[in-house]
Every structure is written in structure tokens, then in C-alpha cells.
Design an enzyme around this catalytic site. Structure first.
Site, short mmCIF file in Angstrom:
data_model
loop_
_atom_site.label_atom_id
_atom_site.label_comp_id
_atom_site.label_asym_id
_atom_site.label_seq_id
_atom_site.Cartn_x
_atom_site.Cartn_y
_atom_site.Cartn_z
N LYS A 112 0.73 -1.06 -0.19
CA LYS A 112 -0.49 0.36 -0.03
C LYS A 112 0.66 1.52 0.02
CE LYS A 112 -4.08 -2.01 1.75
NZ LYS A 112 -4.93 -2.07 2.46
N LYS A 192 -7.67 -10.91 -2.56
CA LYS A 192 -8.40 -10.54 -1.32
C LYS A 192 -9.92 -9.90 -1.15
CE LYS A 192 -7.11 -7.49 1.61
NZ LYS A 192 -6.22 -7.43 2.83
N LYS A 195 -12.65 -3.84 -0.12
CA LYS A 195 -13.89 -2.57 0.29
C LYS A 195 -13.76 -1.68 -0.72
CE LYS A 195 -14.49 -2.45 5.33
NZ LYS A 195 -13.50 -1.50 6.70
P1 AMP Z 1 -10.86 -4.32 7.32
O1 AMP Z 1 -12.41 -3.79 6.70
O2 AMP Z 1 -9.21 -3.87 6.89
O3 AMP Z 1 -11.01 -2.76 8.72
O4 AMP Z 1 -10.85 -5.85 7.82
C1 AMP Z 1 -11.55 -5.59 8.93
C2 AMP Z 1 -11.07 -7.30 9.39
O5 AMP Z 1 -11.62 -8.01 8.38
C3 AMP Z 1 -10.20 -7.98 9.44
O6 AMP Z 1 -10.21 -8.65 10.72
C4 AMP Z 1 -9.68 -8.57 8.68
O7 AMP Z 1 -8.83 -9.61 8.38
C5 AMP Z 1 -11.35 -9.42 7.94
N1 AMP Z 1 -10.91 -9.28 6.47
C6 AMP Z 1 -11.05 -8.67 5.58
N2 AMP Z 1 -10.75 -8.46 4.17
C7 AMP Z 1 -10.89 -10.14 4.71
C8 AMP Z 1 -11.09 -11.47 3.70
N3 AMP Z 1 -11.21 -10.17 2.55
N4 AMP Z 1 -11.03 -12.29 4.01
C9 AMP Z 1 -11.53 -11.83 5.54
N5 AMP Z 1 -10.74 -11.57 6.27
C10 AMP Z 1 -11.00 -10.29 5.74
#
Ligand code: AMP
Ligand code: TRP
Length: 323
Positions: A112, A192, A195
């Protein structure tokens, strides 16, 4: 009794990866005899320079999804990171127990940094995350697979700090489900689910309509051999669909393979889509029944206890440091 901490950034809509990879485990832990802290990490999201006009709405939306997912509010504190200044105070202290090289080796930093303008926030992001985890002395951290490295770094910081100043922090452990820990984009299964995928059809958002969900699954990218078999290396697309179905129906990958042995990919995609629709429907309904006022009072009710807990840890640390 365990102390649980986890965080989510208020950057954009909560998606199926967040729910299956992290939030479902939050729900599970909140129904056990634990002390739970679930935090909307708005300070972390500043690394992406979000629009101030939409920040508050995004924070409220994220908290509504957490509540709608079924987190047991009786023994959980849901709060906003920037409301508790001790997170940042501890972050500075911990930065003295972390090597610059370690931060530069983080996959997230490497992926990033360029994209976000190479500022120091994206480098020191994991130190603030360590402070989040340690400010209430959490020993369980339910996160998706992508956060493993950050948690390892937190454990290194704990060991160094404790070696110098005594056993102040517990060594936190990561908690993940057997399946669903890393959902991939439906359109680009080598990346992966996130958002902000380039291709929005690759991500299922919590409030997608039934038609949108089925459409996204129908257009999901798979391989051409039409055999429903889990192989995360050479059949990434279909493996991702198997993983989603496994997670939603509490089955192993193998059980899903057996159940759908005779189905064509096209038929299986609809089965997975329908499972997702039934899973998300009650979450969306509950979400729509809540007002911003409900969320504001929830935050207000939790804040005092959260602040007390953070202050107690800071007092102990300051005293260990002699400051
Ligand atoms: P974030 O949206 O990056 O703040 O992520 C919030 C939580 O969701 C964290 O625990 C991430 O590890 C989990 N997470 C985000 N994207 C994924 C994904 N594609 N698969 C599984 N867990 C995810
Ligand atoms: N870095 C996490 C993510 O992007 C969010 C986060 C911030 C977090 N602080 C945390 C997760 C503390 C667990 C514990 O998903």
C-alpha cells in the site's frame, strides 16, 4: 476469562470477507464468558485520507453492522478509537520497541505504501494496531488471515517490552475460523475481497440486494474443468466459492465437495449465492431497524468503562517506565 480485542476500519461498506473472516468470530466470542472490546479504528483509516464529510456516517454504519450481526452487547464494548486517546499515547511508547526494518517488511506496507503516498502513517500503522490490542491487555484477537503478520509483530513488541519492564502485557493470540479466514474477490480470485476492489462485482457488500448477490455469483470467475474440488493453488475461484459455502453452512471443504459432486459450476454458483442471501437478509433487516440515535447512545453508554480500562493500563505502564 479472556479479554478480546478487535478492530475494523470505517472505510466503506462492510463486506462478506469482513463478516466471515472476522465479525462472525467476534459474535462467537461475545457469547462466551469474555470481556470484549470491538473498536471502529477511525485513526487507522486516516492512512487513506478519507472524506471528512462521510466519516461520521461511515462510523455509524459500521457499528450498526456489528450490532446487526449479533454481537452480544451484554459483555461487549463497542467504541470508536479516537474517543480514547490512550491508544495513541501507548502507540508512541511501543514504537520504541519496534524495528524500522520490521515495519518495512510488512506485506501491507509493501502493497500500500506507493498507492497511499508513502507517508509515515502507513509504515507505523501496525504499531497503533499493537497499542489497540494492548491497551486493554487483550489476549485474544479475532482477525482475518491478512492480519497475521501484524499480530506477530505485536507479539514481538510485547516480548521486548516485558523483557525490559516486567510482565505487563499478555502475549495476544490470533483467533480465526477454520474456513472463511481469507475470502478472495469473486472477479479476481488471486486478490483478497476488499472494500475497495477495482471491480465492484468481486465484493459482496452486507446490503447488496438478492438480485445483486446472485448476479455477482453468476459472474464469478472460475476455471474451465467444471469439477467442484478445493485446490487453493490451481483452482482459486472455485475454492473460494467452496470456502464461502463451508463457512456459511458449517461444513468442511470436503463435505461441500461431496454434497455438490454432480453439480455444474453454474448450478453451484447459484447455491452459494442463495446461501449468502439467506445469511445476509436478517443482518440487513436488523440494520435497517436501527437509528443513528440508537448507535449514539450505545457508544455513550460504553465509553466510560472503556476509558477507565485504558487509563488503568496506561497508569501501570507509566509507572513501569518511571514517567
Ligand atoms: P478491514 O476492513 O481491513 O478493517 O478488516 C476488518 C477485519 O476483516 C479484519 O480482521 C480483517 O482481517 C478481516 N478481513 C478483511 N478482508 C477480509 C477477507 N477478504 N477475508 C477474510 N477476512 C477479511
Ligand atoms: N488493521 C486491521 C485491518 O485492517 C484493523 C485493526 C486495527 C485491528 N487495529 C486492530 C484489528 C486491532 C485487530 C486488532 O483489518
Amino acid at each position: 476469562m479472556k479479554t478480546v480485542f478487535s478492530g475494523i476500519q470505517p472505510t466503506g461498506k462492510v463486506h462478506l470477507g469482513n463478516l466471515l473472516g472476522a465479525i462472525n468470530n467476534w459474535v462467537e466470542l461475545s457469547n462466551e464468558e469474555n470481556k470484549n472490546y470491538f473498536c471502529v479504528v477511525d485513526l487507522h483509516s486516516l492512512t487513506t485520507h478519507p472524506d471528512p464529510e462521510t466519516m461520521e456516517e461511515n462510523i455509524f454504519e459500521t457499528i450498526k453492522v456489528l450490532v446487526a450481526s449479533g454481537i452480544n452487547l451484554k459483555n461487549s464494548n463497542i467504541y470508536i478509537q479516537s474517543n480514547v486517546s490512550e491508544h495513541v499515547q501507548l502507540s508512541w511508547i511501543l514504537s520504541n520497541f519496534c524495528q524500522i526494518g520490521e515495519l518495512q517488511r510488512m506485506t501491507q506496507f509493501k502493497e500500500k505504501a506507493d498507492q497511499l503516498g508513502n507517508h509515515a502513517g502507513i509504515l507505523t500503522y501496525p504499531i497503533l494496531m499493537a497499542a489497540d490490542i494492548l491497551i486493554h491487555k487483550a489476549n485474544q484477537v479475532p482477525v482475518g488471515d491478512d492480519q497475521t503478520q501484524h499480530l506477530e509483530l505485536t507479539r514481538n513488541i510485547v516480548e521486548r517490552f516485558n523483557n525490559t519492564y516486567g510482565e505487563i502485557f499478555p502475549l495476544p493470540e490470533r483467533k480465526t475460523g477454520k474456513v472463511g479466514a481469507r475470502l478472495m474477490s469473486l472477479r479476481h480470485p488471486e486478490n483478497k475481497m476488499s472494500k475497495s476492489n477495482d471491480d465492484l462485482n468481486g465484493t459482496i457488500y452486507f446490503d447488496d440486494s438478492k438480485d445483486e448477490i446472485i448476479k455477482k455469483f453468476k459472474s464469478s470467475v472460475t476455471d474451465s474443468d467444471d469439477v467442484i474440488k478445493f485446490d487453493a493453488d490451481s483452482k482459486k475461484g472455485i475454492s473460494n466459492l467452496i470456502d464461502i459455502y463451508s463457512s456459511l453452512n458449517d461444513l468442511s471443504h470436503h463435505e461441500v465437495e461431496n454434497k455438490f459432486e454432480n453439480l455444474k459450476y453454474g448450478e453451484f454458483k447459484i447455491e452459494v449465492g442463495e446461501s449468502v442471501v439467506s445469511y445476509l437478509e436478517p443482518i440487513r433487516e436488523k440494520y435497517n431497524s436501527m437509528s443513528n440515535g440508537d448507535i449514539a447512545s450505545l457508544i455513550k453508554n460504553n465509553l466510560e468503562e472503556v476509558k477507565d480500562s485504558a487509563k488503568k493500563t496506561m497508569d501501570e505502564i507509566n509507572s513501569a517506565l518511571g514517567i
